[in-house]
Scaffold this motif. Structure first.
Motif, short mmCIF file in Angstrom:
data_model
loop_
_atom_site.label_atom_id
_atom_site.label_comp_id
_atom_site.label_asym_id
_atom_site.label_seq_id
_atom_site.Cartn_x
_atom_site.Cartn_y
_atom_site.Cartn_z
N ARG A 72 0.88 -1.04 0.26
CA ARG A 72 -0.18 -0.21 -0.07
C ARG A 72 0.79 1.23 -0.15
O ARG A 72 2.01 0.88 0.60
CB ARG A 72 -1.06 0.50 1.63
N GLY A 73 0.16 2.67 -0.63
CA GLY A 73 1.13 3.54 -0.16
C GLY A 73 1.90 3.34 -1.81
O GLY A 73 1.66 3.08 -3.08
N ASP A 74 3.25 4.55 -1.68
CA ASP A 74 3.92 4.35 -2.67
C ASP A 74 4.52 2.57 -3.49
O ASP A 74 5.66 2.82 -2.06
CB ASP A 74 4.80 5.73 -2.38
N GLN A 75 4.50 3.22 -4.66
CA GLN A 75 5.42 2.26 -5.06
C GLN A 75 6.37 2.71 -5.71
O GLN A 75 6.60 3.74 -6.18
CB GLN A 75 4.41 1.48 -6.50
N GLY A 76 7.01 1.92 -6.42
CA GLY A 76 7.71 2.17 -7.17
C GLY A 76 10.06 1.57 -6.72
O GLY A 76 9.41 1.57 -5.51
N GLY A 77 10.75 0.71 -7.32
CA GLY A 77 11.31 -0.06 -6.45
C GLY A 77 12.40 0.74 -7.43
O GLY A 77 13.53 1.63 -5.58
N MET A 80 4.26 -2.04 -8.01
CA MET A 80 4.42 -1.72 -9.23
C MET A 80 5.25 -0.60 -9.87
O MET A 80 5.67 -0.27 -8.73
CB MET A 80 2.87 -1.09 -9.62
N GLY A 81 5.19 -0.83 -10.84
CA GLY A 81 6.71 0.22 -11.48
C GLY A 81 8.11 -0.23 -10.81
O GLY A 81 8.76 0.70 -9.78
N GLY A 82 8.00 -1.39 -11.08
CA GLY A 82 9.49 -1.69 -10.55
C GLY A 82 10.99 -0.50 -10.76
O GLY A 82 11.52 -0.63 -10.04
#
Length: 212
Positions: free
Chosen positions: A54-59, A82-84
């Motif tokens: 949950r919250g901000d994604q992105g690796g 999401m958004g690896g």
């Protein structure tokens, strides 16, 4: 966002410039821009793993507001739901990516449009001379290279090809799940046209063997 897991650099405002160096191996987002003006030049953002659901994604990178310029950068081998590689969302972020490579990133979502290389869910983004390749989404998801849910994405002289669906060693091609700016030009796209037409504006669309 209290749900965000930022283990590298978290920019909440102001002007921030990084030239050279690396953001590597964080157990969370490598770098997040919430509302600042950020320039990354010749930075390697690699091997960051964000496991929050949950919250901000992105690796590697999360861009949830402000203005971000990514120049001559490598975004590789990062992982998120999401958004690896890069996650762009929420507050109308303005993003420019130039002369950069987004490769080997992984989105773990098992369904929906998740974006292994880039997940774009708001704002305006322009990619110029960018290569998006060898990124992955889960077997039930889409947009191994690039997903655009909301917002405007313009590609110029950019390659989005040889991205995949399913865990390695799956070779199911899955490059673009998006409606791109029709003014996009001089691009090479594998699977998924993004609404572009082969031969129009010097785009090559549906290239099955890009020889990357």
């Amino acid at each position: 966002n209290s749900s965000a897991l930022v283990a590298g650099v978290d920019i909440l405002g102001g002007t921030f410039v990084i030239t050279g160096g690396s953001i590597v191996g964080n157990a969370g987002i490598g770098i997040r821009n919430a509302s600042g003006t950020v320039t990354l030049n010749s930075v390697a953002i690699t091997n960051n793993v964000n496991n929050v659901t949950r919250g901000d994604q992105g690796g590697g990178i999360a861009l949830i507001g402000g203005t971000s310029n990514i120049i001559n950068c490598l975004i590789a081998n990062n992982t998120a739901l999401m958004g690896g590689g890069i996650y762009i969302n929420k507050n109308g972020a303005t993003v420019t990516i130039v002369n950069s490579t987004i490769s080997g990133n992984n989105s773990l979502a098992s369904s929906g449009s998740s974006g292994g290389g880039i997940h774009h869910d708001s704002g305006s983004t322009t990619l110029t001379n960018v290569t998006i390749t060898n990124n992955r989404v889960g077997s039930g998801s889409t947009g191994g290279g690039l997903t655009v849910v909301v917002g405007m994405v313009t590609l110029r002289n950019t390659i989005v090809a040889s991205n995949f669906k399913g865990a390695s060693p799956s070779t199911t091609a899955d490059d673009v799940n998006a409606v791109l700016d029709p003014a996009s030009s001089f691009n090479l796209i594998g699977t998924g046209s993004g609404g572009l037409t082969n031969g129009v504006n010097n785009n090559q669309v549906g290239v099955s063997n890009p020889l990357l």
